[in-house]
Write an enzyme that holds these catalytic residues in place. Structure first.
Site, mmCIF file in Angstrom:
data_model
loop_
_atom_site.group_PDB
_atom_site.id
_atom_site.type_symbol
_atom_site.label_atom_id
_atom_site.label_comp_id
_atom_site.label_asym_id
_atom_site.label_seq_id
_atom_site.Cartn_x
_atom_site.Cartn_y
_atom_site.Cartn_z
ATOM 1 C CD1 TRP B 141 -25.366 8.589 -2.687
ATOM 2 C CD2 TRP B 141 -24.431 6.761 -1.820
ATOM 3 N NE1 TRP B 141 -25.740 8.511 -1.377
ATOM 4 C CE2 TRP B 141 -25.193 7.405 -0.812
ATOM 5 C CE3 TRP B 141 -23.753 5.582 -1.496
ATOM 6 C CZ2 TRP B 141 -25.289 6.912 0.480
ATOM 7 C CZ3 TRP B 141 -23.848 5.085 -0.204
ATOM 8 C CH2 TRP B 141 -24.625 5.763 0.774
ATOM 9 C CG ASP B 223 -25.002 0.702 -4.091
ATOM 10 O OD1 ASP B 223 -24.554 1.827 -3.837
ATOM 11 O OD2 ASP B 223 -26.026 0.240 -3.521
ATOM 12 C CE LYS B 259 -32.752 5.753 -1.525
ATOM 13 N NZ LYS B 259 -31.511 5.568 -0.751
#
Lengths: 425, 413
Positions: B141, B223, B259
């Protein structure tokens, strides 16, 4: 099983009864215990106290006359209005909710401000006042490379120093509070500002100075502005109490607007924690007044680069509420009334405190209590007096003698006056 | 108007790529346009989806007049922190029972990474970790680099991860980078649904990673932005995190509820900390408080309340898991259909990776020129890396997308 332990390690590995360093040592054995927070510590001690008459004057949050947190009516209405829209939860842009940013800037600068008309400012939504100061400090550290010094008034909000320091700025101070008068040390401030090296950053509290409650008068602001211009300093305004100080949002923003009018391209932090009671929703703005719209665009692009690695984009809920209030005429009107009511209650408590102190027979000069403005009052109490007030009367406040007038009610003001008089006579 | 006081000339910064993509998509007038850029879930109608359970809990909050807008504690809403950590580590986690798990409520996954990074810079290996290497996967990311760099780490390096040739995990490269990393190096591991490749290590591969990390004394920073979203099952998606904890690692785990709760704009995140014991944990949390206080003082309450109420009520929790599965299942369906269509078209290359990859994203393998073709000629917006967001696919646009990929692969080198 005897464990071979590093002497720095406390605690036993419960998973493996062995002596390998992986199991028995912690990454964190060298981490020091952080000191307790000066304000939180006050509230923690207050919570533990069983005295039914106890008063918490540490809290930097408005309380109604029953001592309860107050959710503004215009906030409830705005929330109800928002709920009917069934909005989605898609990410905001890095700079936040556009309608909020626009209204936030208009509130501070006035809707007809030339700066807004020419588009030569940029406002980004931030995580309340702290988040705004942090983004501002990071921005100055990165782009105001001509000077590393930030001059804070003496004293200033406790969190200013670590924020700027962590951003890489150096902290200096200019005289501000005069403990002899419990008022503004105007001459001292001017003398010190005169000596500040060119291009340094100077922090000014727009209104309702925290922690002293001492604000310059308009004529004094004018002189400060002229001197700051002469010294070519970059002005950083912190406005956390607009509306809350005098009850009038225009009056409270007067200094910010005056400085801009005089040609200072200021940076400005705003918070809606207190004046909209949106504390936990974290609503704030950071504004940079630039020389033209083109510079504002460049600044905006860099603010986004700073914000993204901290939290990507800001939270919607509070900004949506604030935006609804600011952009809906009936709610805006209602908000102005509610802000005035909160400020008025504080002003009344100041008057009642002084009145009660006189009734107690105090011969000391308590004028500063009504001269000072905003949520906080620098009582002038010494640390040992503060300690007595806490121990003997269960009145909780910070060691510097600061009290939050928001914690004073018609129900406890008599008791408070009695306590203060007892420890000061 | 007087000139500004001594401000250095501020240069225009390049826009963040993924947001520029969305902006370009928005400005595109083509009726067939498709946005396969930003990582947010979309329904089969191509619309954002507010989870039904979220609407329910919003009403619960709105109707509860005992609630106010007072400040949360610096570390956040206690019920949120503890229930979120339970989601990551499991209800019966021994580490939780041993009272050595703590958490910091943060602004989204980004905020959790930020606070973790700031802490590590101050305390990880001595009190100045400017030179301590931080390893992020190649690719990763894009914001990982910036978060750690801005926290003061000067040495942010890639570890081998994606094998472009075989379109899968470069395990031997990954393991060799672990072996050669200096002791105390920090490794950012994607807990599941790797962004952007969608390629996760298998359980056996994770075990090999853990073995090297233990031996080489490397720090584990997970993460976890897609728990539940990857396989549809929360526990399955948390396997790697729980495995490392069971192996005795002290870890940080940056959790995002953007999300899996669809709460993107409420910035709901949690930094879970697993320490050796409660005493270490306590000192760590006290220092976390200091960092939080100079960053945002205390976190926003709305999102944390929503998540906390949901996680702590059995019925709502069950409903949430169901909503998560709905999203994950739609993604799986789109993956299956895209692969099937490409195979039916006879598009050159193998397309197994479309269904082997997991989570929101897929690394298509399209090269930059082919991506340009997709964007400019076909009005299908995807990242230059070839990453697509599967959520952007719908039953209405999947044929167009498949045909366009076919064209790109066959006509553009």
């Amino acid at each position: 099983n005897v464990l071979l332990r590093d002497t720095m390690v406390v605690g036993i590995s419960v998973k493996h009864g062995c002596s390998c360093p992986f199991c028995c040592s912690s990454w964190w054995s060298e981490v020091q215990m952080g000191p307790p927070d000066p304000i939180l510590g006050v509230t923690e001690a207050f919570k533990r106290d069983t005295n039914p008459k106890k008063i918490n004057l540490g809290v930097g949050a408005y309380r109604d006359d029953q001592g309860k947190p107050y959710v503004l009516n215009c906030v409830r209405k705005a929330e109800a209005q928002i709920a009917t829209k069934k909005l989605d939860k898609e990410y905001l842009t890095i700079g936040g909710l556009a309608e909020f940013n626009k209204a936030c800037a208009q509130l501070a600068l006035g809707p007809d401000n030339e700066v807004l008309k020419s588009g030569r400012s940029i406002t980004v939504q931030t995580i309340s006042g702290t988040g705004s100061l942090r983004v501002g400090a990071n921005f100055l550290s990165r782009f105001h490379t001509v000077a590393k010094d930030v001059y804070l008034p003496k004293p200033s909000w406790g969190n200013h120093t670590p924020i700027f320091r962590d951003a890489g700025m150096q902290l200096k101070a200019y005289s501000y509070y005069d403990p002899k008068t419990c008022g503004f040390d105007f001459k001292g401030a001017l003398d010190d500002i005169l000596k500040i090296p060119e291009k340094s950053v100077i922090m000014l509290h727009a209104c309702a100075h925290n922690p002293t409650g001492v604000d310059p008068r308009p004529e004094q602001w004018k002189e400060i502005s002229a001197l700051v211009k002469k010294r070519n300093l970059l002005v950083f305004f912190d406005m956390a109490y607009q509306g809350f100080a005098s009850g009038d949002i225009d009056r409270d923003a007067w200094a910010v607007r005056y400085f801009i009018e005089q040609g200072h391209n200021v940076v400005l932090s705003q918070s809606f924690a207190k004046n909209m009671g949106l504390y936990g929703e974290r609503v704030g703005g950071f504004t940079v007044v630039c020389k033209d719209a083109e510079e504002a665009k460049r600044v905006e692009s860099q603010l986004k680069i700073l914000i993204r690695p901290i939290y990507s984009n800001p939270p919607m809920n509070g900004a949506r509420i604030a935006s609804t209030i600011l952009n809906t005429p009936e709610l805006y009107k209602e908000w102005l009334v509610e802000v005035k009511d909160m400020a008025t209650r504080i002003i009344r408590m100041r008057e009642e405190l002084v009145g009660n102190l006189k009734k107690e027979g105090s011969t000391l000069n308590w004028q500063h209590v009504t001269d000072q403005i905003g949520m906080f009052c620098f009582t002038g109490l010494k640390p040992d007096q503060v300690e007595r007030l806490t121990k003997e009367f269960s009145v909780y406040m910070t060691k510097d003698g600061r009290i939050s007038m928001a914690g004073v009610t018609s129900g406890n003001v008599g008791y408070l006056a009695h306590g203060i008089h007892t420890v000061t006579k | 108007v007087a000139p500004p006081s001594g401000k250095t000339e501020v240069p225009q910064a390049a826009p963040v790529a993924v947001f520029k993509l969305t902006a370009d998509f928005r400005d595109d007038k083509d009726p067939n346009k498709v946005n396969l850029g930003v990582g947010a879930y979309r329904t089969d109608e191509g619309q954002p989806w507010v989870l039904p359970v979220v609407r329910k809990v919003e009403k619960i909050i709105a109707d509860d007049h005992s609630l106010n807008h007072e400040y949360l504690p610096i570390l956040g809403l206690p019920e949120f922190r503890s229930s979120s950590s339970k989601i990551a580590l499991g209800e019966d986690s021994p580490a939780i029972l041993e009272n050595r798990v703590g958490a910091v409520q943060c602004l989204g996954g980004t905020g959790a990474l930020k606070i973790g990074a700031e802490f590590l810079h101050r305390w990880h290996n001595g009190q100045d970790n400017t030179k301590t290497p931080v390893y992020v996967s190649a690719p990763t990311w894009e914001n990982h680099n910036a978060v750690f760099a801005n926290a003061g780490f000067e040495d942010v390096r890639p570890y081998k991860y994606w094998d472009a040739e075989k379109r899968g995990l470069d395990l031997s490269g990954f393991l060799s980078d672990l072996e050669s990393a200096p002791e105390h190096s920090i490794f950012v591991l994607h807990a599941c649904a790797h962004n952007p490749t969608g390629t996760d290590p298998s359980q056996d591969e994770w075990k090999q990673v853990a073995e090297v990390m233990k031996r080489r004394n490397l720090f584990v920073f997970f993460d976890s932005a897609y728990q539940g979203f990857a396989s549809g099952c929360l526990d399955k998606d948390a396997w790697a995190v729980r495995y490392f904890v069971s192996q005795g690692f002290e870890i940080f785990c940056a959790q995002s509820f953007s999300k899996n709760f669809g709460l993107y704009n409420e910035r709901v995140g949690n930094l879970t900390i697993v320490a050796k014991d409660n005493e270490n944990l306590t000192r760590v949390l006290s220092q976390m408080e200091k960092i939080v206080r100079i960053t945002w003082s205390n976190p926003p309450s709305q999102g944390a309340r929503l998540v906390s109420i949901t996680l702590n009520d059995p019925e709502l929790f069950a409903e949430w898991k169901d909503n998560v599965k709905t999203m994950a299942d739609r993604v799986l369906l789109m993956r299956a259909q895209l692969k099937a269509k490409l195979q039916a078209l006879g598009t050159p290359g193998t397309w197994e990776h479309i269904t082997e990859q997991i989570g929101m994203f897929s690394f298509t393998g399209l090269n930059p020129q082919q991506v340009q073709y997709m964007v400019k000629q076909k009005h299908i917006y995807l990242m230059a890396s070839g990453r697509i967001n599967m959520c952007g696919l719908t039953t209405k646009n999947i044929d167009y997308v498949a045909e366009s990929i076919h064209e790109a692969v066959t006509t553009v080198q």
